[in-house]
Each structure stands twice: as C-alpha cells, then as structure tokens.
Design a protein around this motif. Sequence first.
Motif, PDB file in Angstrom:
ATOM      1  N   MET A   1       0.844  -1.193   0.000  1.00 54.49           N
ATOM      2  CA  MET A   1       0.000   0.000   0.000  1.00 54.49           C
ATOM      3  C   MET A   1       0.878   1.242   0.000  1.00 54.49           C
ATOM      4  O   MET A   1       1.822   1.337   0.772  1.00 54.49           O
ATOM      5  N   ASN A   2       0.569   2.157  -0.869  1.00 53.30           N
ATOM      6  CA  ASN A   2       1.393   3.334  -1.023  1.00 53.30           C
ATOM      7  C   ASN A   2       0.870   4.477  -0.165  1.00 53.30           C
ATOM      8  O   ASN A   2      -0.337   4.651  -0.015  1.00 53.30           O
ATOM      9  N   GLY A   3       1.794   5.257   0.353  1.00 55.05           N
ATOM     10  CA  GLY A   3       1.403   6.448   1.087  1.00 55.05           C
ATOM     11  C   GLY A   3       1.456   6.252   2.583  1.00 55.05           C
ATOM     12  O   GLY A   3       0.977   5.242   3.105  1.00 55.05           O
ATOM     13  N   LYS A   4       2.066   7.214   3.263  1.00 59.43           N
ATOM     14  CA  LYS A   4       2.140   7.197   4.727  1.00 59.43           C
ATOM     15  C   LYS A   4       1.160   8.227   5.259  1.00 59.43           C
ATOM     16  O   LYS A   4       1.216   9.388   4.886  1.00 59.43           O
ATOM     17  N   PRO A   5       0.228   7.818   6.117  1.00 62.15           N
ATOM     18  CA  PRO A   5      -0.714   8.786   6.679  1.00 62.15           C
ATOM     19  C   PRO A   5       0.008   9.918   7.406  1.00 62.15           C
ATOM     20  O   PRO A   5       1.054   9.712   8.027  1.00 62.15           O
ATOM     21  N   SER A   6      -0.559  11.127   7.308  1.00 65.56           N
ATOM     22  CA  SER A   6       0.029  12.259   8.028  1.00 65.56           C
ATOM     23  C   SER A   6      -0.298  12.194   9.515  1.00 65.56           C
ATOM     24  O   SER A   6       0.457  12.706  10.346  1.00 65.56           O
ATOM     25  N   ALA A   7      -1.422  11.581   9.862  1.00 64.30           N
ATOM     26  CA  ALA A   7      -1.779  11.401  11.272  1.00 64.30           C
ATOM     27  C   ALA A   7      -0.946  10.283  11.886  1.00 64.30           C
ATOM     28  O   ALA A   7      -0.506   9.366  11.186  1.00 64.30           O
ATOM     29  N   LEU A   8      -0.716  10.360  13.188  1.00 63.55           N
ATOM     30  CA  LEU A   8      -0.159   9.225  13.924  1.00 63.55           C
ATOM     31  C   LEU A   8      -1.207   8.115  13.915  1.00 63.55           C
ATOM     32  O   LEU A   8      -2.371   8.363  14.229  1.00 63.55           O
ATOM     33  N   VAL A   9      -0.800   6.911  13.539  1.00 63.05           N
ATOM     34  CA  VAL A   9      -1.741   5.790  13.430  1.00 63.05           C
ATOM     35  C   VAL A   9      -1.436   4.765  14.515  1.00 63.05           C
ATOM     36  O   VAL A   9      -0.337   4.204  14.562  1.00 63.05           O
ATOM     37  N   VAL A  10      -2.418   4.532  15.384  1.00 62.44           N
ATOM     38  CA  VAL A  10      -2.295   3.571  16.474  1.00 62.44           C
ATOM     39  C   VAL A  10      -3.221   2.402  16.182  1.00 62.44           C
ATOM     40  O   VAL A  10      -4.435   2.582  16.041  1.00 62.44           O
ATOM     41  N   ALA A  11      -2.658   1.209  16.056  1.00 61.24           N
ATOM     42  CA  ALA A  11      -3.461   0.006  15.854  1.00 61.24           C
ATOM     43  C   ALA A  11      -3.801  -0.588  17.217  1.00 61.24           C
ATOM     44  O   ALA A  11      -2.904  -0.933  17.986  1.00 61.24           O
ATOM     45  N   LEU A  12      -5.088  -0.682  17.501  1.00 59.47           N
ATOM     46  CA  LEU A  12      -5.551  -1.245  18.771  1.00 59.47           C
ATOM     47  C   LEU A  12      -5.979  -2.687  18.537  1.00 59.47           C
ATOM     48  O   LEU A  12      -6.721  -2.980  17.604  1.00 59.47           O
ATOM     49  N   THR A  13      -5.499  -3.584  19.392  1.00 59.50           N
ATOM     50  CA  THR A  13      -5.840  -4.989  19.225  1.00 59.50           C
ATOM     51  C   THR A  13      -6.014  -5.652  20.584  1.00 59.50           C
ATOM     52  O   THR A  13      -5.822  -5.026  21.632  1.00 59.50           O
ATOM     53  N   GLY A  14      -6.369  -6.924  20.541  1.00 60.05           N
ATOM     54  CA  GLY A  14      -6.584  -7.707  21.760  1.00 60.05           C
ATOM     55  C   GLY A  14      -7.346  -8.965  21.411  1.00 60.05           C
ATOM     56  O   GLY A  14      -7.993  -9.037  20.358  1.00 60.05           O
ATOM     57  N   GLY A  15      -7.261  -9.944  22.260  1.00 61.20           N
ATOM     58  CA  GLY A  15      -7.974 -11.186  22.027  1.00 61.20           C
ATOM     59  C   GLY A  15      -9.476 -11.023  22.166  1.00 61.20           C
ATOM     60  O   GLY A  15      -9.978  -9.998  22.653  1.00 61.20           O
ATOM     61  N   VAL A  16     -10.206 -12.036  21.722  1.00 58.12           N
ATOM     62  CA  VAL A  16     -11.656 -12.017  21.840  1.00 58.12           C
ATOM     63  C   VAL A  16     -12.050 -11.836  23.312  1.00 58.12           C
ATOM     64  O   VAL A  16     -11.446 -12.426  24.207  1.00 58.12           O
ATOM     65  N   ALA A  17     -13.025 -10.957  23.551  1.00 61.78           N
ATOM     66  CA  ALA A  17     -13.569 -10.688  24.891  1.00 61.78           C
ATOM     67  C   ALA A  17     -12.571  -9.989  25.820  1.00 61.78           C
ATOM     68  O   ALA A  17     -12.769  -9.971  27.033  1.00 61.78           O
ATOM     69  N   ALA A  18     -11.526  -9.379  25.252  1.00 60.11           N
ATOM     70  CA  ALA A  18     -10.566  -8.655  26.092  1.00 60.11           C
ATOM     71  C   ALA A  18     -11.094  -7.295  26.528  1.00 60.11           C
ATOM     72  O   ALA A  18     -10.586  -6.713  27.494  1.00 60.11           O
TER      73      ALA A  18
END
Length: 205
Positions: A1-18
């Motif tokens: 994928m081309n292009g870096k977002p100008s915003a800070l990008v935070v990926a939030l994750t966790g297991g099911v039911a976390a």
Amino acid sequence: MNGKPSALVVALTGGVAAGKGAVTRRFEALGVPVHDADVAAREVIAPGSEGLAEVVAAFGPGVLDPEGRLDRPAMRRRVFAEPAARRGLEAIIHPRVRAWLHERALAERAPYCLLAIPLLAENHAHYRWVDRVLLVDVPASVQLARLVARDGIDPTLAQRMIDQQASRAERLALADDVIDNSGVESALDAAVADLHQRYLTLATA
C-alpha cells in the motif's frame, strides 16, 4: 500500500472478549477517530460489492440469505469447521479490509487515529505502516470467563475460539503500549486518558 498517513496511526488490538470495545468507546469520547476492521469487513462484502461477488464465486450462492446478503451465521459455522474455507474467505476479505483502513488513515486530519484490528497479530506483516500498537490485555482465565458469559457458550467452545487466535504472548510481543483490562471497566478511564495525552504529544513531536 502506497502512502504514509500524516496522522499518527495507532493500531488497537486484543484477544476475543478482552474489552477492546470498552477502550475504543473511551477514545471516541475524547474525540479520537476510530476506524474499525469489523466495520470494514462488513462493508467490503456488502450487497452489490465486488467482495461479495467473489465470495459467491468461491463458495456458491448458498452463502447468501434471502435478502442477498452474506449469511454470516452459516458462513461462520462453515469456516469454523473447514480450515481451508476459512483461509479462502480471509484471502478475499482481509486485503480489502486493509485497503479500507489504509484509505481512511490517509484521509485523516486529526493528530492521531485508532485502527481497531482484532486480528492484528495474525496479519502484522501487512500493517507495517502503522506507528504504534496498543494491546488491550487480560489473563487467559479472565478472557475465557468473559467469553463464556458474553456469548452464553460452553467453556470448551470458548477455548477453541481463543485457540484459533494468536497467543497472548504473540500479542504482547507486538505491543508498544498495553492496557491491563483485568479489573473493573471504570479503571480504563485513567489508562485511556494517559495514553491520549501521550499520543497527542507523539503526534505533534
């Protein structure tokens, strides 16, 4: 994928039911844009979409309900029973979800945004463009108990669902930031407020 977002990008994750939803709601209440992979997964196979047409081509018209939408319960049962079917469905949906999330991050004009990605650990190689990973973490025993209570299922099925995901150790290894959600939900308020300030500082650095 081309292009870096100008915003800070935070990926939030966790297991099911976390408790990922409880965390994202608190960020949203602070005005932070949240782009959800689960929402993306529904949109990319909406009626009339190329994604849904590809699913029907791969699995047959029997995967549709009477209204022409994907019959999600039937599809869920099938992919749960057939690993090859799960891989085939993921090969159709996951690239489209990644593109959907990337487009929204590129368009973002806020200082930072969250991408809620439950299966980040399983697909991390495709998300190298995110800046940070935030993990909502709970011990395995808490996760199991919450899943049983939330979905009204027996512990054996709940454990099978947990085992199909990346392990807690794998998620912790990816995380830049961790929210411990093993206590009462109200304890999330302070944790989210602290991270919000940290991310604003990072975004403007």
